[in-house]
Design a protein around this motif. Structure first.
Motif, PDB file in Angstrom:
ATOM      1  N   PHE A  33      29.416  42.947  58.457  1.00 34.95           N
ATOM      2  CA  PHE A  33      30.085  42.100  57.482  1.00 34.95           C
ATOM      3  C   PHE A  33      31.246  42.863  56.870  1.00 34.95           C
ATOM      4  O   PHE A  33      31.139  44.064  56.627  1.00 34.95           O
ATOM      5  CB  PHE A  33      29.140  41.724  56.327  1.00 34.95           C
ATOM      6  N   GLU A  34      32.313  42.150  56.617  1.00 37.49           N
ATOM      7  CA  GLU A  34      33.379  42.672  55.778  1.00 37.49           C
ATOM      8  C   GLU A  34      33.057  42.175  54.370  1.00 37.49           C
ATOM      9  O   GLU A  34      32.842  40.976  54.169  1.00 37.49           O
ATOM     10  CB  GLU A  34      34.722  42.118  56.234  1.00 37.49           C
ATOM     11  N   VAL A  35      32.998  43.077  53.413  1.00 37.35           N
ATOM     12  CA  VAL A  35      32.720  42.710  52.025  1.00 37.35           C
ATOM     13  C   VAL A  35      34.019  42.840  51.246  1.00 37.35           C
ATOM     14  O   VAL A  35      34.620  43.914  51.216  1.00 37.35           O
ATOM     15  CB  VAL A  35      31.619  43.580  51.398  1.00 37.35           C
ATOM     16  N   GLN A  36      34.434  41.730  50.646  1.00 38.02           N
ATOM     17  CA  GLN A  36      35.668  41.708  49.866  1.00 38.02           C
ATOM     18  C   GLN A  36      35.358  41.305  48.442  1.00 38.02           C
ATOM     19  O   GLN A  36      34.402  40.564  48.201  1.00 38.02           O
ATOM     20  CB  GLN A  36      36.647  40.670  50.422  1.00 38.02           C
ATOM     21  N   ASP A  37      36.174  41.771  47.512  1.00 33.80           N
ATOM     22  CA  ASP A  37      36.103  41.175  46.186  1.00 33.80           C
ATOM     23  C   ASP A  37      37.391  40.385  45.981  1.00 33.80           C
ATOM     24  O   ASP A  37      38.428  40.715  46.539  1.00 33.80           O
ATOM     25  CB  ASP A  37      35.830  42.181  45.065  1.00 33.80           C
ATOM     26  N   HIS A  38      37.283  39.294  45.246  1.00 32.21           N
ATOM     27  CA  HIS A  38      38.406  38.372  45.060  1.00 32.21           C
ATOM     28  C   HIS A  38      38.451  37.925  43.601  1.00 32.21           C
ATOM     29  O   HIS A  38      37.410  37.603  43.023  1.00 32.21           O
ATOM     30  CB  HIS A  38      38.236  37.160  45.971  1.00 32.21           C
ATOM     31  N   ILE A  39      39.647  37.894  43.051  1.00 35.95           N
ATOM     32  CA  ILE A  39      39.802  37.453  41.660  1.00 35.95           C
ATOM     33  C   ILE A  39      39.559  35.957  41.568  1.00 35.95           C
ATOM     34  O   ILE A  39      40.221  35.171  42.226  1.00 35.95           O
ATOM     35  CB  ILE A  39      41.203  37.811  41.127  1.00 35.95           C
ATOM     36  N   CYS A  40      38.593  35.584  40.796  1.00 33.90           N
ATOM     37  CA  CYS A  40      38.211  34.215  40.438  1.00 33.90           C
ATOM     38  C   CYS A  40      37.931  33.301  41.624  1.00 33.90           C
ATOM     39  O   CYS A  40      38.812  32.959  42.396  1.00 33.90           O
ATOM     40  CB  CYS A  40      39.233  33.562  39.510  1.00 33.90           C
ATOM     41  N   MET A  41      36.681  32.908  41.721  1.00 34.03           N
ATOM     42  CA  MET A  41      36.246  31.962  42.731  1.00 34.03           C
ATOM     43  C   MET A  41      35.973  30.590  42.102  1.00 34.03           C
ATOM     44  O   MET A  41      35.349  29.741  42.720  1.00 34.03           O
ATOM     45  CB  MET A  41      35.021  32.516  43.459  1.00 34.03           C
ATOM     46  N   SER A  42      36.435  30.382  40.884  1.00 30.66           N
ATOM     47  CA  SER A  42      36.341  29.096  40.177  1.00 30.66           C
ATOM     48  C   SER A  42      34.905  28.586  40.049  1.00 30.66           C
ATOM     49  O   SER A  42      34.636  27.402  40.178  1.00 30.66           O
ATOM     50  CB  SER A  42      37.219  28.033  40.846  1.00 30.66           C
ATOM     51  N   ASN A  43      34.009  29.494  39.802  1.00 33.10           N
ATOM     52  CA  ASN A  43      32.612  29.143  39.566  1.00 33.10           C
ATOM     53  C   ASN A  43      32.156  29.849  38.289  1.00 33.10           C
ATOM     54  O   ASN A  43      31.054  30.371  38.200  1.00 33.10           O
ATOM     55  CB  ASN A  43      31.759  29.565  40.778  1.00 33.10           C
ATOM     56  N   CYS A  44      33.037  29.860  37.295  1.00 32.71           N
ATOM     57  CA  CYS A  44      32.866  30.664  36.084  1.00 32.71           C
ATOM     58  C   CYS A  44      31.601  30.351  35.304  1.00 32.71           C
ATOM     59  O   CYS A  44      31.038  31.232  34.656  1.00 32.71           O
ATOM     60  CB  CYS A  44      34.090  30.507  35.184  1.00 32.71           C
ATOM     61  N   ALA A  45      31.138  29.128  35.355  1.00 34.12           N
ATOM     62  CA  ALA A  45      29.927  28.749  34.623  1.00 34.12           C
ATOM     63  C   ALA A  45      28.677  29.368  35.235  1.00 34.12           C
ATOM     64  O   ALA A  45      27.620  29.360  34.601  1.00 34.12           O
ATOM     65  CB  ALA A  45      29.789  27.235  34.572  1.00 34.12           C
ATOM     66  N   ARG A  46      28.806  29.908  36.464  1.00 41.90           N
ATOM     67  CA  ARG A  46      27.639  30.473  37.160  1.00 41.90           C
ATOM     68  C   ARG A  46      27.942  31.876  37.680  1.00 41.90           C
ATOM     69  O   ARG A  46      27.721  32.178  38.846  1.00 41.90           O
ATOM     70  CB  ARG A  46      27.211  29.548  38.289  1.00 41.90           C
ATOM     71  N   ALA A  47      28.456  32.724  36.795  1.00 42.56           N
ATOM     72  CA  ALA A  47      28.781  34.107  37.190  1.00 42.56           C
ATOM     73  C   ALA A  47      27.498  34.864  37.512  1.00 42.56           C
ATOM     74  O   ALA A  47      26.479  34.635  36.890  1.00 42.56           O
ATOM     75  CB  ALA A  47      29.516  34.787  36.043  1.00 42.56           C
ATOM     76  N   LEU A  48      27.484  35.606  38.472  1.00 43.70           N
ATOM     77  CA  LEU A  48      28.418  36.152  39.423  1.00 43.70           C
ATOM     78  C   LEU A  48      28.404  35.295  40.693  1.00 43.70           C
ATOM     79  O   LEU A  48      27.342  34.936  41.183  1.00 43.70           O
ATOM     80  CB  LEU A  48      28.023  37.604  39.725  1.00 43.70           C
ATOM     81  N   SER A  49      29.575  35.021  41.252  1.00 42.56           N
ATOM     82  CA  SER A  49      29.680  34.208  42.455  1.00 42.56           C
ATOM     83  C   SER A  49      29.817  35.083  43.691  1.00 42.56           C
ATOM     84  O   SER A  49      30.519  36.095  43.678  1.00 42.56           O
ATOM     85  CB  SER A  49      30.900  33.292  42.367  1.00 42.56           C
ATOM     86  N   VAL A  50      29.138  34.647  44.759  1.00 43.22           N
ATOM     87  CA  VAL A  50      29.192  35.336  46.048  1.00 43.22           C
ATOM     88  C   VAL A  50      29.265  34.263  47.130  1.00 43.22           C
ATOM     89  O   VAL A  50      28.545  33.264  47.059  1.00 43.22           O
ATOM     90  CB  VAL A  50      27.934  36.212  46.264  1.00 43.22           C
ATOM     91  N   ALA A  51      30.137  34.458  48.120  1.00 43.54           N
ATOM     92  CA  ALA A  51      30.274  33.503  49.215  1.00 43.54           C
ATOM     93  C   ALA A  51      30.101  34.202  50.552  1.00 43.54           C
ATOM     94  O   ALA A  51      30.443  35.379  50.700  1.00 43.54           O
ATOM     95  CB  ALA A  51      31.644  32.837  49.156  1.00 43.54           C
ATOM     96  N   PHE A  52      29.586  33.446  51.523  1.00 41.77           N
ATOM     97  CA  PHE A  52      29.428  33.910  52.902  1.00 41.77           C
ATOM     98  C   PHE A  52      30.247  32.992  53.795  1.00 41.77           C
ATOM     99  O   PHE A  52      30.164  31.771  53.663  1.00 41.77           O
ATOM    100  CB  PHE A  52      27.960  33.821  53.349  1.00 41.77           C
ATOM    101  N   SER A  53      30.994  33.589  54.730  1.00 37.42           N
ATOM    102  CA  SER A  53      31.750  32.777  55.679  1.00 37.42           C
ATOM    103  C   SER A  53      31.948  33.543  56.982  1.00 37.42           C
ATOM    104  O   SER A  53      31.847  34.770  57.021  1.00 37.42           O
ATOM    105  CB  SER A  53      33.112  32.377  55.099  1.00 37.42           C
TER     106      SER A  53
END
Length: 108
Positions: A33-53
């Motif tokens: 896996f490549e693990v990246q961090d990204h500024i704001c995933m627009s899921n602020c009400a449910r911090a911390l957000s993580v996505a898989f793709s």
């Protein structure tokens, strides 16, 4: 390439530190896996957000990730995701608490 994206700006949690913990754990477990961090995933009400793709696979977005207790469950989900040809996971029980943090699953 499989990818995990961690929100780096979620208030109250250290997303970049969790991303680094994931990088180390992913490498230790031999996962690709490549693990990246990204500024704001627009899921602020449910911090911390993580996505898989990944190309040709379903995309998953999780919220309410607790870096202190969800690393093992995140790794378990990563393994399941990597092993599924289309990324579609019907039974996420092996991912423990993480399965209850699912915000959405988008087909490939």
């Amino acid at each position: 390439m499989h990818r995990i994206v961690v929100c780096s700006s979620c208030e109250g949690v250290d997303g970049p530190a969790f991303a680094e913990m994931l990088r180390v754990a992913i490498a230790e477990h031999g996962l690709t896996f490549e693990v990246q961090d990204h500024i704001c995933m627009s899921n602020c009400a449910r911090a911390l957000s993580v996505a898989f793709s990944a190309a040709g696979k379903a995309t998953y977005l999780f919220g309410d990730i607790d870096p202190d207790r969800d690393l093992a469950d995140t790794l378990a989900f990563a393994k399941m995701y990597m092993d599924m040809p289309d990324g579609w996971i019907e039974d996420a029980r092996p991912a423990g608490r993480l399965r209850h943090c699912l915000v959405g699953r988008v087909p490939a």
